[in-house]
Design an enzyme around this catalytic site. Structure first.
Site, PDB file in Angstrom:
ATOM      1  N   GLY A  15      -6.046  -4.192   0.178  1.00  0.00           N
ATOM      2  CA  GLY A  15      -5.345  -3.336   1.129  1.00  0.00           C
ATOM      3  C   GLY A  15      -6.330  -2.461   1.882  1.00  0.00           C
ATOM      4  CB  SER A  16      -5.772   0.465   3.992  1.00  0.00           C
ATOM      5  OG  SER A  16      -5.129   1.346   3.099  1.00  0.00           O
ATOM      6  CB  CYS A  45      -9.074  -8.239   5.739  1.00  0.00           C
ATOM      7  SG  CYS A  45      -9.216  -9.906   5.092  1.00  0.00           S
ATOM      8  N   GLY A  67      -7.463   2.225  -1.182  1.00  0.00           N
ATOM      9  CA  GLY A  67      -8.467   1.773  -2.157  1.00  0.00           C
ATOM     10  C   GLY A  67      -9.279   2.929  -2.724  1.00  0.00           C
ATOM     11  CB  ALA A  70      -6.788   5.298   3.384  1.00  0.00           C
ATOM     12  CD  GLU A 129     -12.291  -8.417  -2.522  1.00  0.00           C
ATOM     13  OE1 GLU A 129     -12.830  -8.326  -1.392  1.00  0.00           O
ATOM     14  OE2 GLU A 129     -12.921  -8.747  -3.544  1.00  0.00           O
TER      15      GLU A 129
HETATM   16  P1  NAD Z   1      -2.096  -0.565   2.318  1.00  0.00           P
HETATM   17  O1  NAD Z   1      -3.309   0.002   1.698  1.00  0.00           O
HETATM   18  O2  NAD Z   1      -1.187   0.349   3.070  1.00  0.00           O
HETATM   19  O3  NAD Z   1      -1.163  -1.230   1.195  1.00  0.00           O
HETATM   20  C1  NAD Z   1      -1.608  -2.259   0.349  1.00  0.00           C
HETATM   21  C2  NAD Z   1      -0.754  -2.227  -0.923  1.00  0.00           C
HETATM   22  O4  NAD Z   1      -0.986  -0.998  -1.600  1.00  0.00           O
HETATM   23  C3  NAD Z   1       0.743  -2.290  -0.664  1.00  0.00           C
HETATM   24  O5  NAD Z   1       1.342  -3.037  -1.697  1.00  0.00           O
HETATM   25  C4  NAD Z   1       1.170  -0.846  -0.730  1.00  0.00           C
HETATM   26  O6  NAD Z   1       2.508  -0.675  -1.103  1.00  0.00           O
HETATM   27  C5  NAD Z   1       0.233  -0.336  -1.812  1.00  0.00           C
HETATM   28  N1  NAD Z   1      -0.024   1.113  -1.748  1.00  0.00           N
HETATM   29  C6  NAD Z   1       0.006   1.935  -0.673  1.00  0.00           C
HETATM   30  N2  NAD Z   1      -0.264   3.216  -1.051  1.00  0.00           N
HETATM   31  C7  NAD Z   1      -0.457   3.183  -2.388  1.00  0.00           C
HETATM   32  C8  NAD Z   1      -0.756   4.170  -3.369  1.00  0.00           C
HETATM   33  N3  NAD Z   1      -0.914   5.456  -3.049  1.00  0.00           N
HETATM   34  N4  NAD Z   1      -0.916   3.780  -4.648  1.00  0.00           N
HETATM   35  C9  NAD Z   1      -0.790   2.486  -4.977  1.00  0.00           C
HETATM   36  N5  NAD Z   1      -0.465   1.515  -4.111  1.00  0.00           N
HETATM   37  C10 NAD Z   1      -0.321   1.854  -2.830  1.00  0.00           C
HETATM   38  O7  NAD Z   1      -2.561  -1.769   3.208  1.00  0.00           O
HETATM   39  P2  NAD Z   1      -1.667  -2.755   4.109  1.00  0.00           P
HETATM   40  O8  NAD Z   1      -1.267  -2.051   5.363  1.00  0.00           O
HETATM   41  O9  NAD Z   1      -0.605  -3.401   3.284  1.00  0.00           O
HETATM   42  O10 NAD Z   1      -2.720  -3.892   4.421  1.00  0.00           O
HETATM   43  C11 NAD Z   1      -3.649  -3.807   5.426  1.00  0.00           C
HETATM   44  C12 NAD Z   1      -5.018  -3.586   4.838  1.00  0.00           C
HETATM   45  O11 NAD Z   1      -5.355  -4.579   3.892  1.00  0.00           O
HETATM   46  C13 NAD Z   1      -6.095  -3.676   5.905  1.00  0.00           C
HETATM   47  O12 NAD Z   1      -7.024  -2.643   5.691  1.00  0.00           O
HETATM   48  C14 NAD Z   1      -6.707  -5.030   5.646  1.00  0.00           C
HETATM   49  O13 NAD Z   1      -8.004  -5.176   6.157  1.00  0.00           O
HETATM   50  C15 NAD Z   1      -6.651  -5.088   4.162  1.00  0.00           C
HETATM   51  N6  NAD Z   1      -6.818  -6.448   3.652  1.00  0.00           N
HETATM   52  C16 NAD Z   1      -7.995  -6.788   3.034  1.00  0.00           C
HETATM   53  C17 NAD Z   1      -8.209  -8.086   2.585  1.00  0.00           C
HETATM   54  C18 NAD Z   1      -9.508  -8.472   1.910  1.00  0.00           C
HETATM   55  O14 NAD Z   1      -9.551  -9.513   1.277  1.00  0.00           O
HETATM   56  N7  NAD Z   1     -10.562  -7.684   2.008  1.00  0.00           N
HETATM   57  C19 NAD Z   1      -7.202  -9.047   2.749  1.00  0.00           C
HETATM   58  C20 NAD Z   1      -6.020  -8.675   3.367  1.00  0.00           C
HETATM   59  C21 NAD Z   1      -5.827  -7.372   3.817  1.00  0.00           C
END
Ligand code: NAD
Length: 461
Positions: A228-229, A284, A233, A231, A250
């Site tokens: 995920g993002s 990503c 992470g 922030a 990731e």
């Molecule tokens: P996000 O960080 O908002 O959410 C990702 C997941 O985390 C979701 O399931 C969300 O519900 C959960 N989440 C959100 N806040 C949380 C918290 N405080 N505690 C625990 N879990 C929480 O990201 P997104 O908008 O779903 O995805 C986009 C991001 O993912 C982009 O930054 C993208 O580059 C990244 N991404 C990376 C890869 C990689 O392999 N490097 C692959 C796909 C997406």
């Protein structure tokens, strides 16, 4: 599947959130209500982690070959359900059915790849400085794996974590994105139908700060694997790091595609278009920065803008995502759902917010540079380092770029994306914490190495 309600999947059973609350999930393509999703919290996570903990020892007792066989059964069942799975993904993400099918196939391939790893679970043997001693390394499971994922390619995102996770002998608790609950729910059912024991794969639906945070904070979760993002992470690393849990992150990217003065411009335009706008730029690995040598800038720009005008990137995932993109300069299209026009910005300073922040949508920026050195410096000026691409006819430039671009993946004369199940994938700097997912590298995330000392003749040691 029943589209109206998407419950949790705990210990082999579909259950609503204990609070009885539901979230609304809308279709990105037209904004209409798709389904209601269990709004889970700490109590639901507690139950799922306990189920995983109970199921894990017996699962780990099976041979890794048997666990690999089950990965294959799941992949075969997914193949049978390819159309249904793809239709679910298309509905919940708004992407075209063909793209959803491609992603379903990619998720299936990960199952087959990991099935094969069940017969190649190699360690090493080595001698020791002491006589009559051999040492061997074996992989052992970690226990309970908490898996949190993004919405962008929902089935591969699940497959990249669940297949290596269960192959290595862990039990999983998956928190899918609140934007893509249904595909994860269907996949959990598929795993069960294929014979995965109850409790080995649990799914807790809901919002990040509620269900997700509870999973990250749970003291009985041995591994937190997150896609995920940056922030989110960062918060996960701090929180799970406090109890010294293993954490695999990731994260995002601000990936650059460089067009040199000796590039094949037709190929460069094709690659840049797909990299910037496919999947509505919600990759990503998307090319959100396009760095072009001065001498070919005007020619490239003209062709790229003309092609971008005709490109249909599809809708973005939510109203929030759309508003973020409009604030950054994208234009909202006048139709129901979450549509923005493919957007190309120019004359933006490399240190402007829009140059540095990941926007995760069909928006890219063109930069003009003098030469290779200036291009490389701009590529590396980002806080992220996931992927990078260069278009050039020069092997010297290509090799120099491959060596010096700060990225986990480099592509020569192609797009900024292109991962496959057998290839390790991950980034440097703020794109991750050094782990690689997919490939045999993923096994290092989901297992620990143990070194076993074998003493053959204790009398003579
Ligand atoms: P996000 O960080 O908002 O959410 C990702 C997941 O985390 C979701 O399931 C969300 O519900 C959960 N989440 C959100 N806040 C949380 C918290 N405080 N505690 C625990 N879990 C929480 O990201 P997104 O908008 O779903 O995805 C986009 C991001 O993912 C982009 O930054 C993208 O580059 C990244 N991404 C990376 C890869 C990689 O392999 N490097 C692959 C796909 C997406």
């Amino acid at each position: 599947m029943n589209w109206e309600q998407v419950p949790n999947h705990v210990d082999g059973k579909d259950v609503p959130a204990q609070s009885g609350e539901w979230l609304d999930k809308h279709r990105p393509a037209d904004g209409s209500l798709l389904c209601r999703v269990a709004r889970s919290g700490a109590a639901d996570v507690e139950e799922a982690v306990a189920a995983a903990r109970r199921a894990q020892p017996a699962w780990a007792e099976r041979t890794v070959v048997a666990r690999g066989d089950l990965c294959r059964e799941i992949a075969l069942a997914m193949r049978e359900q390819r159309d249904e799975l793809s239709e679910i993904v298309a509905a919940e993400t708004g992407k075209p059915l063909d793209a959803a099918r491609g992603e379903t196939d990619a998720a299936i391939e990960m199952g087959f790849f990991m099935a094969g790893e069940g017969r190649r679970f190699y360690g090493r043997t080595t001698t020791a400085s002491m006589a009559h001693r051999q040492v061997m390394s074996i992989r052992r499971p970690l226990g309970v794996a908490g898996l949190l994922i993004s919405f962008n390619t929902p089935l591969p995102n699940v497959a990249w974590k669940v297949f290596p996770g269960i192959l290595c002998g862990n039990a999983c608790v998956l928190k899918p994105s609140e934007h893509t609950p249904a595909s994860a729910h269907r996949l959990a059912a598929t795993c069960r139908e294929a014979g995965l024991p109850d409790g080995v794969m649990n799914v807790v639906q809901g919002l990040g700060p509620e269900a997700g945070a509870a999973l990250v904070e749970h003291p009985d979760v041995d591994l937190v694997s997150f896609t995920g993002s940056a922030a989110t992470g960062r918060w996960i690393n701090e929180t799970a790091g406090r109890r010294l849990a293993k954490v695999c992150l990731e994260l995002g990217g601000k990936n650059a595609l460089v067009v040199c003065d000796d590039a094949d411009l037709d190929n460069a335009v094709r690659s840049a278009l797909a990299s910037a706008f496919s999947n509505a730029g919600q990759r990503c690995a998307s090319a959100s920065r396009i760095v072009v040598f001065d001498s070919v800038y005007d020619d490239f720009r003209e062709r790229f803008l003309a092609a971008a005008r005709d490109y249909d990137p599809g809708p973005v995932i939510s109203e929030d995502a759309l508003e973020r993109l409009v604030a950054a300069g994208a234009e909202r299209l006048d139709r129901p759902g979450y549509w923005v026009a493919p957007t190309v910005l120019e004359d933006v300073a490399p240190d402007a917010d829009v140059s540095c922040a990941e926007l995760f949508g069909p928006l890219t920026i063109l930069y003009r540079v003098r030469d290779f050195d200036e291009a490389l410096a701009l590529v590396n000026a980002s806080p992220y380092g996931l992927t990078a691409a260069i278009h050039t006819a020069s092997i010297h430039r290509a090799m120099r770029f491959a060596e010096l671009a700060q990225a986990g993946v480099v592509v020569v004369n192609g797009g900024t994306h292109g991962s496959e199940p057998h290839m390790g994938f991950g980034g440097v700097k703020q794109s991750g914490t050094g782990w690689r997912e997919a490939g045999v590298e993923a096994l290092d995330v989901y297992s620990d190495w143990k070194y076993v000392n074998l003493i053959s003749d204790p009398e003579r040691v």
